[in-house]
Motif scaffolding. Sequence first.
Motif, PDB file in Angstrom:
ATOM      1  N   GLY A 108       0.963  -1.503   0.325  1.00 27.21           N
ATOM      2  CA  GLY A 108       0.103   0.245   0.075  1.00 27.21           C
ATOM      3  C   GLY A 108       0.820   0.904   0.134  1.00 27.21           C
ATOM      4  N   GLY A 109       1.738   1.237   1.377  1.00 27.29           N
ATOM      5  CA  GLY A 109       2.839   2.104   1.026  1.00 27.29           C
ATOM      6  C   GLY A 109       3.477   2.301  -0.318  1.00 27.29           C
ATOM      7  N   VAL A 110       3.629   1.755  -1.059  1.00 27.70           N
ATOM      8  CA  VAL A 110       4.572   1.627  -2.389  1.00 27.70           C
ATOM      9  C   VAL A 110       3.750   2.534  -3.505  1.00 27.70           C
ATOM     10  N   GLU A 111       2.567   1.782  -3.367  1.00 30.81           N
ATOM     11  CA  GLU A 111       1.356   2.390  -4.278  1.00 30.81           C
ATOM     12  C   GLU A 111       1.298   3.644  -4.508  1.00 30.81           C
ATOM     13  N   CYS A 112       0.662   4.412  -2.740  1.00 31.73           N
ATOM     14  CA  CYS A 112       1.210   6.049  -2.773  1.00 31.73           C
ATOM     15  C   CYS A 112       2.182   6.503  -3.386  1.00 31.73           C
ATOM     16  N   LEU A 113       3.440   5.508  -3.271  1.00 33.57           N
ATOM     17  CA  LEU A 113       4.623   6.495  -3.808  1.00 33.57           C
ATOM     18  C   LEU A 113       4.564   6.186  -5.226  1.00 33.57           C
ATOM     19  N   LEU A 114       4.286   5.591  -5.725  1.00 26.90           N
ATOM     20  CA  LEU A 114       4.147   4.957  -7.363  1.00 26.90           C
ATOM     21  C   LEU A 114       3.554   5.903  -8.571  1.00 26.90           C
ATOM     22  N   LEU A 115       2.200   6.187  -7.769  1.00 28.32           N
ATOM     23  CA  LEU A 115       1.450   7.150  -8.196  1.00 28.32           C
ATOM     24  C   LEU A 115       1.562   8.620  -8.636  1.00 28.32           C
ATOM     25  N   ALA A 116       2.518   9.006  -6.706  1.00 28.48           N
ATOM     26  CA  ALA A 116       3.315  10.585  -7.320  1.00 28.48           C
ATOM     27  C   ALA A 116       4.234  10.448  -8.039  1.00 28.48           C
ATOM     28  N   VAL A 117       5.157   9.053  -8.350  1.00 28.08           N
ATOM     29  CA  VAL A 117       5.785   9.282  -9.348  1.00 28.08           C
ATOM     30  C   VAL A 117       5.076   9.670 -10.475  1.00 28.08           C
ATOM     31  N   MET A 118       4.240   8.703 -10.588  1.00 29.87           N
ATOM     32  CA  MET A 118       3.158   8.456 -12.419  1.00 29.87           C
ATOM     33  C   MET A 118       2.973  10.100 -12.626  1.00 29.87           C
ATOM     34  N   ALA A 119       2.951  11.004 -10.986  1.00 29.51           N
ATOM     35  CA  ALA A 119       2.067  11.850 -11.495  1.00 29.51           C
ATOM     36  C   ALA A 119       2.899  13.208 -12.074  1.00 29.51           C
ATOM     37  N   TYR A 120       4.524  12.816 -11.690  1.00 26.73           N
ATOM     38  CA  TYR A 120       5.856  13.737 -12.128  1.00 26.73           C
ATOM     39  C   TYR A 120       5.935  13.347 -13.562  1.00 26.73           C
ATOM     40  N   ASP A 121       5.711  11.989 -13.870  1.00 27.09           N
ATOM     41  CA  ASP A 121       5.519  11.492 -15.138  1.00 27.09           C
ATOM     42  C   ASP A 121       4.450  12.005 -15.743  1.00 27.09           C
ATOM     43  N   ARG A 122       3.813  12.823 -15.844  1.00 27.15           N
ATOM     44  CA  ARG A 122       2.633  13.178 -16.160  1.00 27.15           C
ATOM     45  C   ARG A 122       2.777  14.542 -16.281  1.00 27.15           C
ATOM     46  N   PHE A 123       3.425  15.078 -15.323  1.00 21.25           N
ATOM     47  CA  PHE A 123       3.719  16.663 -15.121  1.00 21.25           C
ATOM     48  C   PHE A 123       5.386  16.979 -15.951  1.00 21.25           C
ATOM     49  N   VAL A 124       5.894  16.574 -16.428  1.00 22.02           N
ATOM     50  CA  VAL A 124       7.452  17.033 -17.265  1.00 22.02           C
ATOM     51  C   VAL A 124       6.194  16.098 -18.415  1.00 22.02           C
ATOM     52  N   ALA A 125       5.874  15.514 -18.975  1.00 23.88           N
ATOM     53  CA  ALA A 125       5.591  14.468 -20.208  1.00 23.88           C
ATOM     54  C   ALA A 125       4.221  16.310 -20.991  1.00 23.88           C
ATOM     55  N   VAL A 126       2.992  16.655 -19.679  1.00 24.38           N
ATOM     56  CA  VAL A 126       2.617  17.675 -20.173  1.00 24.38           C
ATOM     57  C   VAL A 126       3.297  19.397 -20.220  1.00 24.38           C
ATOM     58  N   CYS A 127       4.048  19.429 -19.077  1.00 18.42           N
ATOM     59  CA  CYS A 127       4.528  20.678 -19.214  1.00 18.42           C
ATOM     60  C   CYS A 127       6.166  21.291 -19.447  1.00 18.42           C
ATOM     61  N   LYS A 128       6.605  19.550 -19.455  1.00 19.21           N
ATOM     62  CA  LYS A 128       8.626  19.905 -20.648  1.00 19.21           C
ATOM     63  C   LYS A 128       8.125  18.863 -21.817  1.00 19.21           C
ATOM     64  N   PRO A 129       7.577  19.133 -22.899  1.00 14.13           N
ATOM     65  CA  PRO A 129       7.502  17.696 -23.532  1.00 14.13           C
ATOM     66  C   PRO A 129       8.463  17.367 -25.156  1.00 14.13           C
ATOM     67  N   LEU A 130       8.834  18.985 -24.489  1.00  9.93           N
ATOM     68  CA  LEU A 130      10.429  19.060 -25.578  1.00  9.93           C
ATOM     69  C   LEU A 130      11.618  18.196 -24.821  1.00  9.93           C
ATOM     70  N   HIS A 131      11.783  17.914 -23.735  1.00 13.65           N
ATOM     71  CA  HIS A 131      12.572  17.864 -22.652  1.00 13.65           C
ATOM     72  C   HIS A 131      12.455  16.524 -21.860  1.00 13.65           C
ATOM     73  N   TYR A 132      10.995  15.573 -21.897  1.00 14.47           N
ATOM     74  CA  TYR A 132      10.688  14.613 -21.518  1.00 14.47           C
ATOM     75  C   TYR A 132      11.274  12.936 -21.610  1.00 14.47           C
ATOM     76  N   MET A 133      11.908  12.725 -22.849  1.00 14.36           N
ATOM     77  CA  MET A 133      12.300  11.414 -22.712  1.00 14.36           C
ATOM     78  C   MET A 133      14.516  12.319 -22.143  1.00 14.36           C
ATOM     79  N   VAL A 134      14.729  13.074 -22.359  1.00 18.68           N
ATOM     80  CA  VAL A 134      15.624  13.123 -21.405  1.00 18.68           C
ATOM     81  C   VAL A 134      15.872  13.381 -20.178  1.00 18.68           C
ATOM     82  N   ILE A 135      13.993  14.051 -19.635  1.00 15.73           N
ATOM     83  CA  ILE A 135      14.657  13.812 -18.108  1.00 15.73           C
ATOM     84  C   ILE A 135      14.106  12.170 -17.162  1.00 15.73           C
ATOM     85  N   MET A 136      13.103  12.685 -18.536  1.00 16.68           N
ATOM     86  CA  MET A 136      12.487  10.557 -18.168  1.00 16.68           C
ATOM     87  C   MET A 136      13.335   9.544 -18.581  1.00 16.68           C
TER      88      MET A 136
END
Length: 323
Positions: A108-136
């Motif tokens: 359950g704890g891992v899932e909480c943190l993984l959902l936060a990681v996935m939110a960061y992934d979506r943040f980079v994809a939407v807010c910094k699309p040109l640097h997405y593959m470099v950052i992630m």
Amino acid sequence: MDGTNESTQGNFILLGFSDRPHLERILFVVILIAYLLTLVGNTTIILVSRLDPHLHTPMYFFLTHLSFLDLSFTTSSIPQLLYNLSGCDKTISYTGCAIQLFLFLGLGGVECLLLAVMAYDRFVAVCKPLHYMVIMNPRLCLGLVLIAWGCGVANSLAMSPVTLRLPRCGRHSVDHFLCEMPALIRMACVNTAAVEGTVFVLAVGIVLSPLVFILVSYGYIVRAVLQIQSASGRQKAFNTCGSHLTVVSLFYGNIIYMYMQPGNSSSQDQGKFLTLFYNIVTPLLNPLIYTLRNKEVKGALRRLLLHDRDKEGVRVKGPDRHL
């Protein structure tokens, strides 16, 4: 009488829904079907994400881990529940209870943190699309997943022993269908205010902190999406984040209610059904949410199925050439 006490020494009795025998039969059928569908759905997501080269991206790397977590999380308690629902034996060994508690809290704890990681992934994809593959990049993705697993396991290592060491004064009956922390705290025959306070503090770190991070990430995402000029671009960005946001809402809606107020503060029957929803319905819905709302996953499934049909067609036609 003494023999009964000796036979249950070291074991726990999971009361579950034993006060409603007619409900037990219905629950057995419903939960068995839901569990099998959960296994099929999450296994499909894992296989499709691994087999289709188009899905070898950070988003689906994290989704694979989420599906694996859902499989593990559900399997940590549902088989035991099905066994208890199918007959009169409601016991679970002390070791089995300890393992169940550790896995339930850890995953359950891992899932909480993984959902936060996935939110960061979506943040980079939407807010910094040109640097997405470099950052992630793969190294960062793996590092984030390892941090999520490490923190989740550490949280469980801290909370499980504290819960299991509480004096129970010979009590063995757990008023729940699994060895869950609030139910075990309620069994204690001492004042648990200090333990509940510790649990609350740890829950803030493992539950609320990732949620705050998710909300902040989506605040930036919404602001970035509103700045997109084209309606199709805005729609695509919202679709990209919609599945994840739906999963977050389902997951956190239950977990906050249950674990931010442990012990005697919540209705026990209500807690059982909320835990059941959290334990079987959410992992069942996650693959459906990502499949139905995601064109890439549907496309990957279509490609894999058509590829298998083409192979089958070649096998069928093969012998005709030699005739």
